[in-house]
Design a protein around this motif. Sequence first.
Motif, PDB file in Angstrom:
ATOM      1  N   ARG A   1       0.820  -1.201   0.000  1.00 51.67           N
ATOM      2  CA  ARG A   1       0.000   0.000   0.000  1.00 51.67           C
ATOM      3  C   ARG A   1       0.859   1.258   0.000  1.00 51.67           C
ATOM      4  O   ARG A   1       0.577   2.226  -0.671  1.00 51.67           O
ATOM      5  CB  ARG A   1      -0.901  -0.024   1.227  1.00 51.67           C
ATOM      6  N   ALA A   2       1.935   1.248   0.806  1.00 50.28           N
ATOM      7  CA  ALA A   2       2.845   2.389   0.826  1.00 50.28           C
ATOM      8  C   ALA A   2       4.258   1.839   0.821  1.00 50.28           C
ATOM      9  O   ALA A   2       4.479   0.673   1.125  1.00 50.28           O
ATOM     10  CB  ALA A   2       2.610   3.228   2.077  1.00 50.28           C
ATOM     11  N   VAL A   3       5.200   2.673   0.456  1.00 53.20           N
ATOM     12  CA  VAL A   3       6.585   2.225   0.437  1.00 53.20           C
ATOM     13  C   VAL A   3       7.038   1.970   1.868  1.00 53.20           C
ATOM     14  O   VAL A   3       6.836   2.818   2.748  1.00 53.20           O
ATOM     15  CB  VAL A   3       7.481   3.290  -0.207  1.00 53.20           C
TER      16      VAL A   3
ATOM     17  N   LYS B   1       0.902   5.904   6.748  1.00 52.90           N
ATOM     18  CA  LYS B   1       1.268   7.321   6.723  1.00 52.90           C
ATOM     19  C   LYS B   1       0.059   8.152   6.365  1.00 52.90           C
ATOM     20  O   LYS B   1      -0.624   7.860   5.391  1.00 52.90           O
ATOM     21  CB  LYS B   1       2.350   7.547   5.677  1.00 52.90           C
ATOM     22  N   SER B   2      -0.193   9.151   7.086  1.00 55.32           N
ATOM     23  CA  SER B   2      -1.246  10.064   6.662  1.00 55.32           C
ATOM     24  C   SER B   2      -0.615  10.980   5.628  1.00 55.32           C
ATOM     25  O   SER B   2       0.585  11.175   5.600  1.00 55.32           O
ATOM     26  CB  SER B   2      -1.784  10.871   7.838  1.00 55.32           C
ATOM     27  N   ALA B   3      -1.457  11.519   4.740  1.00 52.45           N
ATOM     28  CA  ALA B   3      -0.920  12.266   3.611  1.00 52.45           C
ATOM     29  C   ALA B   3      -0.206  13.536   4.066  1.00 52.45           C
ATOM     30  O   ALA B   3       0.601  14.096   3.363  1.00 52.45           O
ATOM     31  CB  ALA B   3      -2.037  12.607   2.642  1.00 52.45           C
TER      32      ALA B   3
ATOM     33  N   SER C   1      -6.528   1.798  -2.395  1.00 50.51           N
ATOM     34  CA  SER C   1      -5.457   0.947  -1.895  1.00 50.51           C
ATOM     35  C   SER C   1      -4.100   1.575  -2.084  1.00 50.51           C
ATOM     36  O   SER C   1      -3.138   1.084  -1.528  1.00 50.51           O
ATOM     37  CB  SER C   1      -5.490  -0.461  -2.487  1.00 50.51           C
ATOM     38  N   SER C   2      -3.975   2.623  -2.894  1.00 53.84           N
ATOM     39  CA  SER C   2      -2.653   3.225  -3.050  1.00 53.84           C
ATOM     40  C   SER C   2      -2.618   4.661  -2.538  1.00 53.84           C
ATOM     41  O   SER C   2      -1.738   5.419  -2.923  1.00 53.84           O
ATOM     42  CB  SER C   2      -2.252   3.180  -4.522  1.00 53.84           C
ATOM     43  N   ASN C   3      -3.559   5.012  -1.669  1.00 53.54           N
ATOM     44  CA  ASN C   3      -3.586   6.361  -1.085  1.00 53.54           C
ATOM     45  C   ASN C   3      -3.672   7.466  -2.120  1.00 53.54           C
ATOM     46  O   ASN C   3      -3.052   8.505  -1.985  1.00 53.54           O
ATOM     47  CB  ASN C   3      -2.345   6.618  -0.222  1.00 53.54           C
ATOM     48  N   ARG C   4      -4.368   7.231  -3.207  1.00 60.43           N
ATOM     49  CA  ARG C   4      -4.482   8.271  -4.217  1.00 60.43           C
ATOM     50  C   ARG C   4      -5.919   8.706  -4.432  1.00 60.43           C
ATOM     51  O   ARG C   4      -6.235   9.372  -5.406  1.00 60.43           O
ATOM     52  CB  ARG C   4      -3.936   7.755  -5.556  1.00 60.43           C
ATOM     53  N   ALA C   5      -6.802   8.278  -3.570  1.00 55.14           N
ATOM     54  CA  ALA C   5      -8.212   8.595  -3.767  1.00 55.14           C
ATOM     55  C   ALA C   5      -8.478  10.054  -3.426  1.00 55.14           C
ATOM     56  O   ALA C   5      -7.740  10.648  -2.640  1.00 55.14           O
ATOM     57  CB  ALA C   5      -9.069   7.687  -2.899  1.00 55.14           C
ATOM     58  N   PRO C   6      -9.514  10.636  -3.996  1.00 57.53           N
ATOM     59  CA  PRO C   6      -9.928  11.957  -3.538  1.00 57.53           C
ATOM     60  C   PRO C   6     -10.476  11.837  -2.117  1.00 57.53           C
ATOM     61  O   PRO C   6     -10.766  10.732  -1.652  1.00 57.53           O
ATOM     62  CB  PRO C   6     -11.022  12.358  -4.525  1.00 57.53           C
TER      63      PRO C   6
ATOM     64  N   VAL D   1      -9.181  -1.196   2.216  1.00 60.48           N
ATOM     65  CA  VAL D   1      -8.613  -0.220   3.128  1.00 60.48           C
ATOM     66  C   VAL D   1      -7.994  -0.893   4.343  1.00 60.48           C
ATOM     67  O   VAL D   1      -6.849  -0.679   4.684  1.00 60.48           O
ATOM     68  CB  VAL D   1      -9.695   0.780   3.564  1.00 60.48           C
ATOM     69  N   LYS D   2      -8.789  -1.761   4.973  1.00 57.19           N
ATOM     70  CA  LYS D   2      -8.295  -2.395   6.194  1.00 57.19           C
ATOM     71  C   LYS D   2      -7.313  -3.507   5.851  1.00 57.19           C
ATOM     72  O   LYS D   2      -7.198  -3.938   4.722  1.00 57.19           O
ATOM     73  CB  LYS D   2      -9.480  -2.992   6.964  1.00 57.19           C
ATOM     74  N   GLN D   3      -6.610  -3.987   6.876  1.00 60.24           N
ATOM     75  CA  GLN D   3      -5.741  -5.142   6.692  1.00 60.24           C
ATOM     76  C   GLN D   3      -6.592  -6.354   6.313  1.00 60.24           C
ATOM     77  O   GLN D   3      -7.651  -6.559   6.883  1.00 60.24           O
ATOM     78  CB  GLN D   3      -5.009  -5.455   8.010  1.00 60.24           C
ATOM     79  N   PRO D   4      -6.132  -7.163   5.358  1.00 57.77           N
ATOM     80  CA  PRO D   4      -6.905  -8.361   5.038  1.00 57.77           C
ATOM     81  C   PRO D   4      -6.875  -9.372   6.191  1.00 57.77           C
ATOM     82  O   PRO D   4      -5.942  -9.395   6.988  1.00 57.77           O
ATOM     83  CB  PRO D   4      -6.191  -8.919   3.803  1.00 57.77           C
ATOM     84  N   GLU D   5      -7.942 -10.173   6.281  1.00 57.69           N
ATOM     85  CA  GLU D   5      -7.965 -11.231   7.302  1.00 57.69           C
ATOM     86  C   GLU D   5      -7.771 -12.569   6.626  1.00 57.69           C
ATOM     87  O   GLU D   5      -8.377 -12.846   5.593  1.00 57.69           O
ATOM     88  CB  GLU D   5      -9.341 -11.257   7.996  1.00 57.69           C
ATOM     89  N   PHE D   6      -6.961 -13.404   7.240  1.00 54.13           N
ATOM     90  CA  PHE D   6      -6.739 -14.732   6.672  1.00 54.13           C
ATOM     91  C   PHE D   6      -7.967 -15.599   6.921  1.00 54.13           C
ATOM     92  O   PHE D   6      -8.448 -15.703   8.041  1.00 54.13           O
ATOM     93  CB  PHE D   6      -5.506 -15.364   7.322  1.00 54.13           C
ATOM     94  N   VAL D   7      -8.508 -16.201   5.877  1.00 54.81           N
ATOM     95  CA  VAL D   7      -9.681 -17.046   6.074  1.00 54.81           C
ATOM     96  C   VAL D   7      -9.459 -18.463   5.575  1.00 54.81           C
ATOM     97  O   VAL D   7     -10.386 -19.260   5.512  1.00 54.81           O
ATOM     98  CB  VAL D   7     -10.929 -16.468   5.374  1.00 54.81           C
TER      99      VAL D   7
END
Lengths: 340, 548, 291
Positions: free
Chosen positions: A162-164, B21-23, B126-131, C48-54
């Motif tokens: 997701r981030a570096v 990281k927050s933007a 998922s890549s922190n690029r959303a508005p 957005v959230k961390q994935p959960e292993f299922v």
Amino acid sequence: MPIVPQVGRRSPRARLTLGSIAVFLWIGVLLHLFPVAWMISASFKPTREIFDQPFNLIPKEPTTASYGLLANTVTPPGTDLNIDVFRYPLYTYLLNSLVLAALTVLIQVPITAMAAYAVSKLHAPRSAKLLFFFFIGTLMIPGQIAIVPRFLLLSHFPWPTRAVPDIPFTDLMFPSLSFVGTYWGVVLPAAFSAFNFLLFKGFFDTLPVDLIEAARIDGASELTTLRKIMLPLARPVIAVTTYFAFTSAWNDFLGPWIMLMTNQAKWPLSVVIYKLQFFLTSWQPSQGSMDPAAQALLSSGVGYNALMALAVVESIPMFLAFVIFREQLMKGIQIAGLKG
Amino acid sequence: MRTLLLLIATGMLLAGCSRPKSAVGSAPGKELTPEQYQLLSDKDKIAYKNVLIRVPETWGGALLPPHKGPYDSTIDKAVHGGDIRTLMGLYNQALFELRHPRVKVEYIPFDMWSPTFPSVLAVAISSNRAPSYYIARDLPATIEKGMYADLTDLMKQWDQYLLQPEGSRRQGTVNGRIYTLAGNELGAEVIRFRKDWFKEAGIFNEYGEPGPRTDWTWDDFRAIAKKLSDPSRKRYGYCGEMGDFKSTGGTGVDYYIPDPAGKKTWVFNQDDPLILQALQRSRDIVNKDKSVNTSVSTTWYEWHQEFDAGHAAMIQSFAPHVPNEFLRSPRKFGEDKPYGDTVGMAPLPRGSSGLSGMEAITNPVGFDPTLSKEQLAAAFEWCKDWFYGDAFANRVRQANADARAKGNVSTVYSEVLALPYKPNEQMLDKPLAEVFPKDYLRTYNIIRKSPAKPLPREFGLKEPGKRDMDRAMIAMYAEAITTQIDLKALLAKTANLVNATQLNFRGKDDAANMQRYLDARSEYYRKNYPRFFSTAWQPRLTKFYVVR
Amino acid sequence: MAAAVSGIGYKRAAAWAFSAPAILCQFFFGWFPVLFAFYVGFQRYYFVKQPEFVGLRNLQSVAADPLTVTVFQNTIYYSILSIGLTFIVPIFVSILLMEMSRKTIRWMMLLWFIPVASTAGIAIWKYLYNPQLGLLNGILKGIGLPALKWLDDPALAMLCLVLPGLILFGPGLIYIAALQNVPEELYEAAELEGAGFLRKVRTVTLPRLRPVIAMMLIFSIIGSMQVFELPFIMTGGGPGYATTTVVMYIYNLAFLSYDLGKATALAIVLFFVIMTIIVLQRKFFREDLDT
């Protein structure tokens, strides 16, 4: 090479065979021309004529309104009809498409050809088999599920996260490269094409090993063999793969769309076409609101005619590419023909 | 090769540990008033603005022209080129930033309207690029997936919270927490019809205008469609997608009901005679009456073109489109046929017991869940301002002035008509009543007043995905229409499919929650549709709604 | 002897050097996302959230889903129809084209393989199939036959999706390219043995084309097992689920139901199905010339 020998072509039997082949082929040609004719005719029709019955190939009231729309003449910026796809002139998109297609062809064809040659003629049988599946295995996975991870990878290469991440025990981030909003984000994933790999390999497989052996005995290096012996023979297949690389780069919209969304100055034509065509050809949820641009187009009565005008514009470079690569193909035929 | 692999593997491991990281890094300092802020040096001003919000250009922003062309700058181009809309966008941006000195507003291109939106959004978040905010589709499934920030506290502090339409409040609430804000385009599915054809056929409503009565039923609809269809002139009474049939007669019917066995939360409502009736009716309308034109290969847009081409008398439309088109293309049907006299707008027909199936909805706004608290608050403020507050009023003023300069009527009137909040007509040149035909205003009034039924999600019950469920129902209606399959068998087949795929879950306190939910439904019907309550709901409640 | 050994070593080095760029690209942009996807197949994935292993739960839910069978049936039906009906057409057209004079080939090739933008192709076929306004029903009515429902008939819909493939195709070019390497001597030899046209096609042309045909067959299998865009745009998967294919269902799961985990699990199943078919195909349809 023609199966019916050149010398015996005047015999009645050969004439009958050739004649029936020609008739069959011409019928096919007519079937093919129909969609093209429909496309061109519809692009010059006013909207109300599109679904006229009986169908007529020549528009009753021909109009170039659809092309006018495309040429950005009816949508000056700042009006209420604010269609964001027309923010740039059409030639910007055309140019982007050409650059993307050219880059893709220049990178993809050599990389793929070399790999196919190596797998077909150079690798030991075991590694050849393994590499074969390594190269085409990804074809068996539908690309739709790779959209998210591929974007993550390209947005901070080579970290598919997701981030570096940070370098351990420090506050510094690992170095990374972002391809988002650049041509490379579109071109790199297309640097190798499994489909063209299959084509090249299928072709190299038809070439006899003796040719290479002979070159080796003459002391030619592998590169020279590839360059001097294989590539000239491969001219037709290179023409074909180049053509396919070109058209697929030209038509691809999802890759450029996701990578270049934030950078409209680099959009290729396919993205614009997609944006315009989607409300005509795709399933909208029947409830809820729609794209303001689509709404604007619907109100102004734009329909299949504009879509077909776009399709005509989209087809022209493909058509030209076809003519160019056909010449390469024909050269192969001529060379071989001289030999026989 | 191996090192590379190792490197990547380590990278992936580390990524798991690294903190999100927050933007924006926030440097706490003392809060400045706008006035104090203006006194800062340019450099300090830039440093002071540390709360970034990203505004999607198509939904709240305005981008300057891409090239300056022969002008000195792009702003020059906008000023001298008459691009007032963009300049107003910049003005709003500047005003907002001055009011909230810490906040920096960035306009970004982000497309929310094409069918690839779900994948585009997935990629962007998922890549922190959303508005910072975007349209919230597919509720409540996307809420459960954690795609929106929790707005409960912000909403509770907002005095206008209750001004949002009830339906819009309900759709974004899950188990008492609020996740969406009502955006623009209040609307519902309505029937768009040809006034001239209704007049020709002598069908008038209770106000003496050509058109259906506002309280018409699906039986009336069927009769009218039959009367108006005329094969010799290639006219159908109605045209539209197979999906439209979901609402024909399905009014008041739940496609899923509480599982009487108590194993799952829901089961498909297989035995309800009303659904059987709706399927039969859809089949008959298309195949027996031949008054409705439908096909799986024709899309929404194409059906609207068919309607415009004069091939159908009625079509189902989303309400805001009609007034918008009325303003935008007043001469669409010809010089002698003004749009308002040609195309009418009526509410959806009702069920036989008087229940209206019309659901007022808006475009819900969801906020990026990865925003920091300050960013979320700022983005929330921005949305309030843009959808309802000063920025909205400025836009209306600009559009009015624009239209006045050009001598036409601005389409902004349709935006005001479809405003989810109470419109302030003061900002308009003319009152809405002078602009729109009476039937548009009347239908909008009905939409605005239409009550919204309680939703299971509000009571902690999980619902199947709306799109999945819709798709299954469309498939069922399509099969009923296109084949001769026995309808009971079709229902059984659908039940088999839907129960196994979409209704395959059970929550913890389902029985108690279900009871609360059903009580709320009963209360809702009793209050708003007494006839339906006593004749249809109560008998079916005891028969089909067994809580276990 | 020593020279030969080093020659082989040199050949191996060249082999890896030639394949290296492709291996790198394929690793990063081909396999990497796929491996990541496999990992997602065992998670409940949130964007957005961390994935959960299922564990295997996604696979179980694929197995329990009645639609899984339906979509696989549809896809296999489509593959059989499309390979059965359209696969051999370009092969024979190319062989026949080679009989024409050089000038005719130039034009015929252009007209046969004329590239039509897919946007246009799809729009045209939708128009042809339109039950009320379409040309096909117009023709049927014209000759006094009952009109058909085409895409709206669950029994016909899939066939209707395949038919455009009969005339909208590009692979003919590939065969044309390959046909140029058939040595004319082989035909002359066959001619001397008194072979007719069809026999020469059977004994000389087709065997020479075999590697290319095998490759194209692999590609056709993969392509038709993953068909997505055509039904997505032409019918939206309907009527009912009659034209919902596996990949369409995967797409719906991933991006309309936001269930990336289950979508990926289904993709894994599809991967193994295709893999099995390809392995079988390579076993029974060998591409080397000598067999």
